[in-house]
Design an enzyme around this catalytic site. Sequence first.
Site, PDB file in Angstrom:
ATOM      1  N   HIS A  19     -19.121 -17.827 -16.743  1.00  0.00           N
ATOM      2  CA  HIS A  19     -20.405 -17.166 -16.483  1.00  0.00           C
ATOM      3  C   HIS A  19     -21.285 -18.033 -15.569  1.00  0.00           C
ATOM      4  CE1 HIS A  19     -19.876 -15.284 -20.733  1.00  0.00           C
ATOM      5  NE2 HIS A  19     -19.633 -14.335 -19.854  1.00  0.00           N
ATOM      6  N   LYS A  43     -23.668  -3.782 -31.489  1.00  0.00           N
ATOM      7  CA  LYS A  43     -22.675  -4.819 -31.215  1.00  0.00           C
ATOM      8  C   LYS A  43     -23.108  -6.115 -31.901  1.00  0.00           C
ATOM      9  CE  LYS A  43     -19.921  -6.399 -27.317  1.00  0.00           C
ATOM     10  NZ  LYS A  43     -19.795  -6.489 -25.872  1.00  0.00           N
ATOM     11  N   ARG A  92     -12.178 -11.442 -13.630  1.00  0.00           N
ATOM     12  CA  ARG A  92     -11.219 -12.523 -13.848  1.00  0.00           C
ATOM     13  C   ARG A  92      -9.804 -12.127 -13.461  1.00  0.00           C
ATOM     14  NH1 ARG A  92     -13.156 -13.270 -19.909  1.00  0.00           N
ATOM     15  NH2 ARG A  92     -13.080 -11.015 -19.563  1.00  0.00           N
ATOM     16  N   SER A 130     -15.697 -15.787 -23.840  1.00  0.00           N
ATOM     17  CA  SER A 130     -16.497 -16.246 -24.983  1.00  0.00           C
ATOM     18  C   SER A 130     -15.687 -16.127 -26.268  1.00  0.00           C
ATOM     19  CB  SER A 130     -17.769 -15.406 -25.118  1.00  0.00           C
ATOM     20  OG  SER A 130     -18.549 -15.501 -23.967  1.00  0.00           O
TER      21      SER A 130
HETATM   22  O1  PNS Z   1     -20.224  -9.499 -21.606  1.00  0.00           O
HETATM   23  P1  PNS Z   1     -19.796  -8.089 -21.842  1.00  0.00           P
HETATM   24  O2  PNS Z   1     -19.684  -7.841 -23.318  1.00  0.00           O
HETATM   25  O3  PNS Z   1     -18.545  -7.758 -21.081  1.00  0.00           O
HETATM   26  O4  PNS Z   1     -20.987  -7.161 -21.284  1.00  0.00           O
HETATM   27  C1  PNS Z   1     -20.914  -5.767 -21.407  1.00  0.00           C
HETATM   28  C2  PNS Z   1     -22.199  -5.097 -20.899  1.00  0.00           C
HETATM   29  C3  PNS Z   1     -23.420  -5.664 -21.578  1.00  0.00           C
HETATM   30  C4  PNS Z   1     -22.319  -5.308 -19.402  1.00  0.00           C
HETATM   31  C5  PNS Z   1     -22.054  -3.576 -21.194  1.00  0.00           C
HETATM   32  O5  PNS Z   1     -21.800  -3.408 -22.547  1.00  0.00           O
HETATM   33  C6  PNS Z   1     -23.277  -2.746 -20.814  1.00  0.00           C
HETATM   34  O6  PNS Z   1     -23.578  -2.561 -19.655  1.00  0.00           O
HETATM   35  N1  PNS Z   1     -23.990  -2.233 -21.847  1.00  0.00           N
HETATM   36  C7  PNS Z   1     -25.151  -1.386 -21.648  1.00  0.00           C
HETATM   37  C8  PNS Z   1     -24.850   0.077 -21.977  1.00  0.00           C
HETATM   38  C9  PNS Z   1     -24.659   0.886 -20.727  1.00  0.00           C
HETATM   39  O7  PNS Z   1     -25.467   0.861 -19.811  1.00  0.00           O
HETATM   40  N2  PNS Z   1     -23.557   1.662 -20.662  1.00  0.00           N
HETATM   41  C10 PNS Z   1     -23.238   2.476 -19.514  1.00  0.00           C
HETATM   42  C11 PNS Z   1     -22.202   1.849 -18.617  1.00  0.00           C
HETATM   43  S1  PNS Z   1     -20.654   1.726 -19.432  1.00  0.00           S
END
Ligand code: PNS
Length: 165
Positions: A19, A43, A92, A130
Amino acid sequence: MAAKIAVYPGSFDPVTKGHLDIIKRAANLFDEVVVAVLKSETKTSLFSFEERKEMIEKSITGVNNVRVESFDGLLVAFMAKENAKVILRGIRGTEDFQSEWERAQINKMLDPTVETVFLLSAPELSYISSSAAKQVVSFGGDAAPMLPAPALEALKDAYLNKRKQ
Ligand code: PNS
């Protein structure tokens, strides 16, 4: 001209060296990088938003155009609130590409004015996640190559105190 803001969303539970590499590279490309930490009701995370924010901030000292905020709900709503048009995500490998492709298309459907920009992870950091770092530390392994010092210390402390996710 309006400042170019990139929003880098994620769980950051905890922030990893992967990150940080993305944050630092983005800070060179954009006027401002907003690290958007998901503060989700559904979550579950090992660390609270405040803990995750502190770990990120302690890890990016010296990088001036980065700030850390929380968000909940739809990312595009946060983008609108911040008046930002660029979502930044790291890739990645091909598995990430599959899920990120879908996410980017959904965000585009929700707000066509928002663009998702991808940065490829540095090869030497592309194995890091993570969740893998948490597993390594929980079993007593050395996760120093995966995590910045503030996250490594917090994780060791969490498992020492038998915190459960
Ligand atoms: O680090 P992560 O867990 O891969 O992050 C995921 C994240 C936070 C980017 C994703 O869960 C997110 O965008 N959540 C917000 C909900 C949203 O906007 N959903 C619509 C697009 S799928």
